[in-house]
Design an enzyme around this catalytic site. Structure first.
Site, PDB file in Angstrom:
ATOM      1  N   GLN A  95     -62.213  23.411 -68.090  1.00 50.45           N
ATOM      2  CA  GLN A  95     -61.329  22.346 -67.634  1.00 50.45           C
ATOM      3  C   GLN A  95     -62.134  21.151 -67.142  1.00 50.45           C
ATOM      4  OE1 GLN A  95     -59.230  24.498 -64.558  1.00 50.45           O
ATOM      5  NE2 GLN A  95     -61.170  25.300 -63.811  1.00 50.45           N
ATOM      6  N   HIS A 118     -52.646  26.977 -48.107  1.00 53.87           N
ATOM      7  CA  HIS A 118     -53.356  28.239 -47.944  1.00 53.87           C
ATOM      8  C   HIS A 118     -52.722  29.156 -46.905  1.00 53.87           C
ATOM      9  CE1 HIS A 118     -56.818  25.836 -49.758  1.00 53.87           C
ATOM     10  NE2 HIS A 118     -56.563  26.812 -50.618  1.00 53.87           N
ATOM     11  N   GLY A 175     -60.174  36.712 -64.000  1.00 50.19           N
ATOM     12  CA  GLY A 175     -59.389  37.545 -63.109  1.00 50.19           C
ATOM     13  C   GLY A 175     -58.441  38.475 -63.834  1.00 50.19           C
ATOM     14  N   ASP A 224     -54.188  32.749 -56.550  1.00 51.75           N
ATOM     15  CA  ASP A 224     -54.307  31.331 -56.204  1.00 51.75           C
ATOM     16  C   ASP A 224     -54.720  30.600 -57.468  1.00 51.75           C
ATOM     17  OD1 ASP A 224     -54.740  28.840 -55.151  1.00 51.75           O
ATOM     18  OD2 ASP A 224     -56.322  29.452 -53.760  1.00 51.75           O
TER      19      ASP A 224
END
Length: 299
Positions: free
Chosen positions: A48, A79, A156, A174
């Site tokens: 990205q 958060h 992940g 996240d």
């Protein structure tokens, strides 16, 4: 934020829009969300385009593929709501997994809980971690030097697929745009693996988009989690630089919605360090389901 490509939706992505008059903007469906400031670092990783800015209002900030991820003066609005309902609600919190979160803010909030003994942070893009540690060090703060943090630069989705059953007390996603490197983080297969690797009494949580700017995506994610887990509920708050400013996080668990009732001892231990989260705020945020969302979720 994510476009949920797996659900057939798309968001605008690309480089951040930096104008000659000193504004950095994210464009979304005919609306601009911007800060006055300047770009201080840019790079394109294998995954990205990464932009770091310095703003007049909220300090330094991070964009991925032209979408706002965080800013020093706003990161707690994101958060704290993601972390503390899960960490204060799970039966145990010794082992925590954070998928994504390369800026370090989610890990920092997790590590405020002294009962956490081991935290795996799995971020696919190591360049995000490097630029965040260099330019946004206040967000990760003490987490980067905490021996309980174990950083792995990896996918992940693969990490979760290969993890043993019953290996984590809390799993937090996240993630960013599902059309990019985070594409698989909202697939049914990934979420089923997240359920598999949770220990009894565990909690899963993910950011789940804006109920206004991404209404269809938001409802689809909540409903998918309700299909996979016994219980799943959205919590609503605000992150002003994100599209619409109105945001959500969705929590899921087996057996009971234990994320709704914070553990009093854990809550007391971290409450004074929080700017947004508190047990009272959490109860109100879970109850703040707008009528149009409630109707759509009930369909």
């Amino acid at each position: 934020m994510f476009s949920a490509k797996f659900l057939g939706f798309q968001t605008e992505a690309g480089k951040a829009h930096s104008s000659a008059d000193g504004w950095i903007d994210e464009y979304h469906q005919g609306v601009r969300y911007g800060l006055a400031g300047k770009v201080i670092a840019e790079d394109t990783s294998p995954f990205q385009h990464i932009t770091v800015i310095r703003s007049e209002r909220y300090g330094r900030g991070l964009l991925l593929d032209g979408c706002w991820m965080t800013a020093e003066g706003q990161e707690r609005y994101y958060h704290e709501p993601l972390v503390h309902p899960a960490l204060c609600g799970a039966v145990n919190v010794e082992r925590v997994l954070v998928v994504g979160g390369g800026d370090g803010g989610t890990a920092r909030e997790c590590l405020r809980h002294q009962d956490v003994k081991h935290l795996d942070l799995v971020e696919i893009d190591g360049r995000v971690v490097e630029l965040s540690r260099e330019h946004l060090s206040s967000i990760g703060s003490f987490a980067w030097s905490d021996p309980r943090l174990h950083l792995t630069v990896n996918d992940g989705v693969l990490w979760v697929a290969n993890a043993p059953a019953d290996s984590y007390d809390v799993v937090l996603v996240d993630g960013s745009d599902a059309a990019g490197p985070a594409e698989g983080l909202f697939s049914k297969q990934f979420l089923e693996h997240c359920r598999r690797i949770l220990r009894p009494g565990g909690i899963f949580a993910t950011q789940s988009e804006s109920p206004e700017a991404f209404r269809a995506v938001h409802c689809a994610v909540v409903n998918l989690l309700r299909d996979i887990f016994d219980h799943a509920d959205p919590l609503y708050g605000w992150v002003p630089i994100y599209p619409s400013g109105w945001w959500s996080w969705t929590f899921a668990a087996m057996e009971s919605p234990r994320y709704r009732e914070p553990n009093a001892q854990r809550s007391k231990a971290i409450a004074d360090a929080c700017d947004v989260w508190s047990p009272g705020w959490q109860r109100g945020a879970f109850a703040a389901v707008p009528a149009f969302i409630a109707r759509q979720l009930d369909q």
